[in-house]
Scaffold this active site. Structure first.
Site, PDB file in Angstrom:
ATOM      1  N   THR A 171     -38.172 102.004  25.719  1.00 32.43           N
ATOM      2  CA  THR A 171     -39.257 102.722  25.258  1.00 32.43           C
ATOM      3  C   THR A 171     -39.971 103.600  26.182  1.00 32.43           C
ATOM      4  O   THR A 171     -40.449 104.648  25.833  1.00 32.43           O
ATOM      5  CB  THR A 171     -40.605 101.862  24.793  1.00 32.43           C
ATOM      6  OG1 THR A 171     -40.909 100.745  25.873  1.00 32.43           O
ATOM      7  CG2 THR A 171     -40.107 100.816  23.644  1.00 32.43           C
TER       8      THR A 171
HETATM    9  N1  LIG Z   1     -39.199  97.663  26.938  1.00 40.08           N
HETATM   10  C1  LIG Z   1     -39.028  98.624  27.179  1.00 40.08           C
HETATM   11  O1  LIG Z   1     -38.254  99.171  26.524  1.00 40.08           O
HETATM   12  C2  LIG Z   1     -39.287  99.083  28.860  1.00 40.08           C
HETATM   13  C3  LIG Z   1     -38.053  99.388  29.647  1.00 40.08           C
HETATM   14  N2  LIG Z   1     -38.286  99.464  30.979  1.00 40.08           N
HETATM   15  C4  LIG Z   1     -37.388 100.760  29.142  1.00 40.08           C
HETATM   16  O2  LIG Z   1     -37.684 101.678  28.873  1.00 40.08           O
HETATM   17  O3  LIG Z   1     -35.934 100.901  29.066  1.00 40.08           O
END
Ligand SMILES: NC(=O)C[C@H](N)C(=O)O
Length: 678
Positions: A199
């Protein structure tokens, strides 16, 4: 593909206690009394960590030697029935994960390679193994079938896992290029694409892909989760399911981002919350679709390509671009050094409606110097919502310094748009600047202009009068119900003017009737070239399938509309995998009947003449077999004529056989040479 989130430190302690105790139990006594305190602690953990997969698996391993009913009871509190049976089965995959899990001490979450597809296979909603078996699908390891069906249609999907899997913070423009290339490579084989992405930088990727994908005609949906899909309480499952359904069942020709029941345009989103399932917002454009009790697609909000050109991906990106955020007291040196070569494009995040200090000539001079050098600087607002404008003197000065207005684009969109536009070869600076202020993919709100009122439409006036309706909502409901069948009727009789009036009253010409047939299906079947042209120019969905799985292109092939097949192909239409799979048999049958016209149409539509039919024969071999048989009969006739002396002279006997063989030779040559003359 990343599904991860870091738990808060307070909880970490508890987690570690449970993990350690469970790990101790692995080597010590494993009686019910020893395990109970661990379970009690487990229950005190917040639900999302209580059901942490690692904890469950470690505790499960500790419990492994206990009586099965107790174990099963325990597991059923945390797992679905299928997951429990998977665990009790304790197959090699589970064992591998168990040993890996036990050795992990601090739960710093990382993407786990080669685990996802196995996990999905175990979840009934993501893979209906019984159905796949019943249908005799030859599903390769990474191809699954959703259990949800609509009109007995299933979403069959294939998973491509990247190596290495990346936390999205580690992604670069090279990864966007790779995704873009993979979409391009697989474009004709699939009806839609879902990209599982971390995300943190997902809004950048979705914005970049929206610019990289030119003339997109199929859905490309990015999604991810805040909590790993492997946890019981997570948002990954819903997000993935929603994205798969939307990509598989709806013709939404855009790069989108799906999160928490909403489908957004990919270049209008931004991550707004790191600790909520509502992680994304699209401040200046409402969602394109909502997955609630019903699925609602707001068709009128979709961005549609108005040209008919084939889909392509431009993977070239210029990396010498940057984001600079103004703050009170920013030094001119900072600005100046930021604008140094090799930088060629900058997103300047200014205050409010696009304002900057107008009492800082030094700073404005630094900006002007850069724009004079050819650096494109786009003015965007630091506010989450709203647009830049020239209403303040403090805004006006920026345009005098050569900046361009970024209107209501998100910084992610402006940055990736700059990167895309600046990489296009053969364009002069002026054209690039023009492109930056133009709406390329719906990344900025369109000027509404003089929007026609629904009640201006003659048709609506007649309806309102005869039904005595005055309320706007009812009018819209009538328009939405009548629009698609009326448009199909107009397409049937080739009436472009009627289509124009239907469009003017706000109807979407891409929508299908009760059978899912769109005006484009109808016009293609009827052979109305002008209508097909008109519909393509007004953004009609080219890949739409009706209830029987037919597309406008397959209809045009069926009704032998060669000019329409050509036009649709020019616009990027192609035969689907299923249509191509049956094309071999169809081609053989056409060849057997010597139907040159039929063969040509299939060829123009993109079929490969070497595709084997159901019995392994190709169109060409059917023709050759025919030649052989007829040559044989010619020979037999020749011998017969010799024997019965019906034809006296050798000359006439030769003429008969040459006639037979020559006739076939001509046929054969045409069949094998016609692709050259088309
Ligand atoms: N939960 C997530 O997607 C955060 C993660 N650090 C990412 O963006 O890869």
């Amino acid at each position: 593909m990343v599904f991860s989130t870091a738990p808060p430190t307070k909880v970490l302690k508890k987690l570690q206690y449970v993990q350690n105790s469970a790990a101790r139990l692995l080597t010590g006594t494993r009686s019910r009394e020893h395990i109970t305190p661990v379970l009690r602690e487990l229950h005190w953990l917040p639900i999302k960590h209580r059901i942490n997969y690692k904890i469950i698996l470690i505790t499960y391993k500790a419990l492994n030697s206990l009586a099965p009913p107790y174990l099963a009871d325990f597991l059923h509190q945390y797992f679905t029935v299928s997951q429990v049976s998977g665990l009790l089965d304790c197959n090699t995959a589970t064992n591998a994960r168990l040993s890996k899990t036990v050795s992990v001490s601090p739960p710093g979450l990382k993407p786990e390679p080669n685990a996802f597809v196995k996990e999905l296979r175990e979840m009934n909603i993501f893979h209906d193994a019984k159905y796949a078996k019943k249908k005799g699908y030859d599903l390769k390891d990474n191809t699954l079938v959703l259990s949800y069906s609509k009109n007995d249609q299933r979403v069959v999907y294939t998973l491509l896992e990247y190596d290495p899997l990346l936390d999205s913070s580690n992604m670069t423009t090279k990864d966007w290029e790779k995704i873009g290339k993979d979409i391009e490579k697989n474009y004709e084989r699939y009806d839609g694409f879902v990209i599982l992405h971390g995300t943190d930088t997902m809004a950048y990727t979705s914005s970049a892909l929206s610019f990289m994908c030119d003339h997109l005609g199929k859905p490309v949906i990015l999604t991810g989760s805040q909590v790993p899909i492997y946890d019981l309480w997570n948002d990954g499952r819903d997000n993935l399911l929603g994205a798969l359904l939307l990509a598989g069942l709806f013709d939404i020709p855009e790069v989108c981002l799906y999160f928490r029941n909403k489908l957004y345009r990919g270049n209008r989103v931004t991550k707004v919350d790191a600790g909520s399932f509502d992680g994304f917002a699209s401040p200046n454009l409402p969602p394109l679709a909502k997955m609630d009790v019903d699925v609602t697609v707001y068709w009128d909000r979709l961005w549609r390509d108005k040209t008919y050109t084939k889909f392509c991906v431009s993977t070239e990106l210029n990396c010498n671009v940057g984001l600079l955020r103004l703050f009170p007291g920013i030094t001119t040196e900072t600005v100046r050094s930021f604008l140094q070569r090799p930088i060629v494009g900058v997103v300047l995040e200014t205050y409010g409606a696009g304002n900057a200090p107008d009492n800082r000539p030094d700073l404005l001079a630094a900006l002007k110097e850069a724009t004079d050098r050819g650096v494109i600087i786009i003015n965007t607002t630091q506010c989450l919502k709203g647009t830049v404008s020239k209403i303040y003197a403090t805004g006006e000065v920026l345009y005098e310094a050569g900046l361009l207005p970024g209107r209501d684009m998100t910084p992610e969109a402006v940055l990736t748009k700059l990167s895309h536009v600046l990489a296009i070869e053969g364009l002069d600076l002026q054209t690039k600047k023009m492109m930056m202020v133009e709406n390329l993919r719906g990344e900025m709100s369109a000027d509404l202009g003089a929007k026609r009122n629904l009640s201006d439409s003659r048709f609506i006036q007649v309806i309102t009068k005869s039904l005595s309706i005055s309320c706007k909502k009812e009018l819209e409901a009538i328009r939405d119900a009548l629009g698609p069948p009326l448009a199909c009727a107009a397409a049937k009789i080739g009436d472009v003017e009627a289509l124009e009036s239907i469009r003017e009253m706000g109807s979407i010409l891409s929508l299908g009737d009760f059978d899912g047939r769109t005006p484009l299906h109808v016009a293609a079947s009827e052979g109305h070239l002008k209508v097909v042209q008109y519909l393509l120019e007004h953004g009609s969905t080219i890949h739409g399938r009706d209830r029987h799985g037919d597309t406008p292109l397959s209809n045009a092939v069926l009704f032998r509309r060669k000019d329409i097949v050509r036009l649709l192909r020019k616009a990027g239409a192609h035969l689907s995998r299923e249509q191509l799979a049956v094309s071999g048999t169809e081609l053989c049958s056409l060849a057997a009947h010597g139907d040159l016209d039929g063969l040509q149409i299939w060829h123009v539509a993109g079929a490969d003449l070497n595709t084997p039919g159901y019995d392994g024969q190709t169109a060409l071999s059917v023709v050759s077999t025919g030649v052989l048989l007829r040559s044989l009969s010619a020979l037999i006739l020749y011998c017969m004529s010799w024997h019965f002396k019906t034809v006296r002279s050798i000359m006439s006997r030769l003429i008969i056989s040459i006639f037979f063989v020559y006739g076939e030779w001509v046929n054969l040559t045409i069949v094998s040479a016609w692709p050259l003359v088309l």
